[in-house]
Design an enzyme around this catalytic site. Sequence first.
Site, PDB file in Angstrom:
ATOM      1  N   LYS A 193       0.851  -1.187   0.000  1.00 21.71           N
ATOM      2  CA  LYS A 193       0.000   0.000   0.000  1.00 21.71           C
ATOM      3  C   LYS A 193       0.889   1.240   0.000  1.00 21.71           C
ATOM      4  O   LYS A 193       1.459   1.614   1.017  1.00 21.71           O
ATOM      5  CB  LYS A 193      -0.913   0.046   1.229  1.00 21.71           C
ATOM      6  CG  LYS A 193      -2.013   1.103   1.094  1.00 21.71           C
ATOM      7  CD  LYS A 193      -2.493   1.656   2.423  1.00 21.71           C
ATOM      8  CE  LYS A 193      -1.714   2.854   2.893  1.00 21.71           C
ATOM      9  NZ  LYS A 193      -1.821   4.052   2.004  1.00 21.71           N
TER      10      LYS A 193
ATOM     11  N   SER B 171       4.385   7.931  11.090  1.00 25.27           N
ATOM     12  CA  SER B 171       4.468   8.706  12.328  1.00 25.27           C
ATOM     13  C   SER B 171       4.405   7.796  13.544  1.00 25.27           C
ATOM     14  O   SER B 171       3.948   6.648  13.467  1.00 25.27           O
ATOM     15  CB  SER B 171       3.301   9.699  12.392  1.00 25.27           C
ATOM     16  OG  SER B 171       2.075   9.008  12.567  1.00 25.27           O
TER      17      SER B 171
ATOM     18  N   GLU C 242       9.308   2.004  11.528  1.00 23.38           N
ATOM     19  CA  GLU C 242      10.323   3.061  11.429  1.00 23.38           C
ATOM     20  C   GLU C 242       9.546   4.366  11.506  1.00 23.38           C
ATOM     21  O   GLU C 242       8.816   4.714  10.583  1.00 23.38           O
ATOM     22  CB  GLU C 242      11.117   2.934  10.125  1.00 23.38           C
ATOM     23  CG  GLU C 242      12.484   3.618  10.174  1.00 23.38           C
ATOM     24  CD  GLU C 242      12.386   5.130  10.102  1.00 23.38           C
ATOM     25  OE1 GLU C 242      12.675   5.795  11.137  1.00 23.38           O
ATOM     26  OE2 GLU C 242      12.005   5.651   9.058  1.00 23.38           O
TER      27      GLU C 242
ATOM     28  N   CYS D 185      12.790  11.741   7.996  1.00 22.55           N
ATOM     29  CA  CYS D 185      12.837  11.332   9.397  1.00 22.55           C
ATOM     30  C   CYS D 185      14.221  11.566   9.984  1.00 22.55           C
ATOM     31  O   CYS D 185      14.380  11.620  11.204  1.00 22.55           O
ATOM     32  CB  CYS D 185      12.430   9.867   9.549  1.00 22.55           C
ATOM     33  SG  CYS D 185      13.342   8.735   8.508  1.00 22.55           S
TER      34      CYS D 185
ATOM     35  N   GLU E 154       8.444  16.616  16.321  1.00 23.44           N
ATOM     36  CA  GLU E 154       8.820  16.513  14.916  1.00 23.44           C
ATOM     37  C   GLU E 154       7.933  17.420  14.076  1.00 23.44           C
ATOM     38  O   GLU E 154       6.723  17.255  14.028  1.00 23.44           O
ATOM     39  CB  GLU E 154       8.721  15.070  14.435  1.00 23.44           C
ATOM     40  CG  GLU E 154       9.280  14.868  13.036  1.00 23.44           C
ATOM     41  CD  GLU E 154       9.294  13.412  12.612  1.00 23.44           C
ATOM     42  OE1 GLU E 154      10.228  13.020  11.899  1.00 23.44           O
ATOM     43  OE2 GLU E 154       8.368  12.670  12.992  1.00 23.44           O
TER      44      GLU E 154
END
Length: 497
Positions: free
Chosen positions: A178, A232, A253, A287, A388
């Site tokens: 996906k 996230s 991750e 990231c 973040e």
Amino acid sequence: MAITETRTHQNFIGGEWVDAASGETFDSTSPADGEPIGTFPKSGAEDVDRAVGAAKSAYEEWRLVPAPKRGEILFRFAQLLVEHKAELTELMTHEMGKVMAEAGGDVQEAIDMSLYMGGEGRRLFGQTTPSELRDKFNMSVRMPIGVIGVITPWNFPIAIPSWKIAPALVAGNAVVFKPATDTPALGQRFVELLDDAGVPKGVVNIVHGGGGAVGDRLVRHPDVPVITLTGSRETGVTVMRNAADHLKHIHLELGGKNAIIVMEDADLDLALDGILWSAFGTSGQRCTAASRVIVHESLYDTLSKRLVARAEALRLGPGWEDDTDVGPVINAAALEKIHSYTQIGIDEGAKLLTGGEIASDGDLAKGFYYRPTIFGDVEPGMRIAQEEIFGPTTALIPVSDTDEAIRVANGVRFGLSSSIFTQDVNRAFRAMRDLEAGITYVNAGTIGAEVHLPFGGVKETGNGHREAGQAALDVFTEWKSVYVDYSGTLQRAQIDT
């Protein structure tokens, strides 16, 4: 494919291109200027179930294909990526927004990963050990697991799928993929090239659609024992919770709040290069982006002035224009979030040194552009130094010594990438040991991982797994221990020794 030619795409299930069961669609448009990229199926649970069924059936034969032969398909895929690199690079500048050099690097990373994992087809090393008993042989081997659910983000739309799909395939698994709804065309081309490389029908399937409909069904599906997600922290927690009933293997991750430390003995020109690339490359949408710069107080004024001057010289624009330094952010929601953090920083008392505004002059108004933003006099506990932002914003934090620098760097809940600029080898080794991160760079920025080393982080950056290198294989294989007793008698371990 011509970038300006809008196409209607389909899911790829069991080796066939098919519409979503509902017949619904969604459009992909460029964040640079709003141009249409393509129309894609807006899939749901029925489409996921069909793809999982196809993958489950294909797995039974695929797992028996000799691993070197599986690796050869990845070698062919890598060659196709080489041949189509210019096309994929251009498409990425339009659909995702990266500048040309970075988009080409994204494709190159997929080439490198496919070549590396193709080589694992002749390795996939296990272990042999002595037995405690006579006439007995011991070994361990890697075994495939089954259907892998692959959920990828938009910021590395060719590289990250390769990090997940290449090791999954060489290990003998089947895949339901996906891609992000912001970059479906790139996910589509990835699968088309895998098909062209000779991946058997049903071994790789792509289902387009949103996380709520497609992603959640994939996570909950009882016939998908492994989920690999880059996203996230909040999404990662939800995935773990929703997969718990089936005790799935979950590889996450997640976020980062990465710091570059610049000590008083640093090569300042080199440090500025590293900060500029790490903070504003990919418009800060990495990231591993350097969203904090921890600076020794003796260099603080000089570094901040020079960094501001260099940031203000960066040109915003579409990624396909040769003189563009910083492209757009991915969509309107991202633009709004990034801008909201500028106000948060101001309200917290940080000093806005440059940027902090949506760029809407001229043709920039057609896309989602944010000016490179630098905050000064930032306190370590401020939200802009803790959360973040995922945009072209970085925070300058002054410190007095190495101990304070490392303490500030570690004082966040994430632990992905870290960096220190220093000429002192002793200080560098202290940082390598003491920085709480999965990656540490010395005299380089926080970005630039290579495919043959493990990639991932500590603390809330993930759940302990790694991508890239041989460590990635641990996500997509199970260990089986094998004992062969050729003594002709019953020998009982720990008893008949």
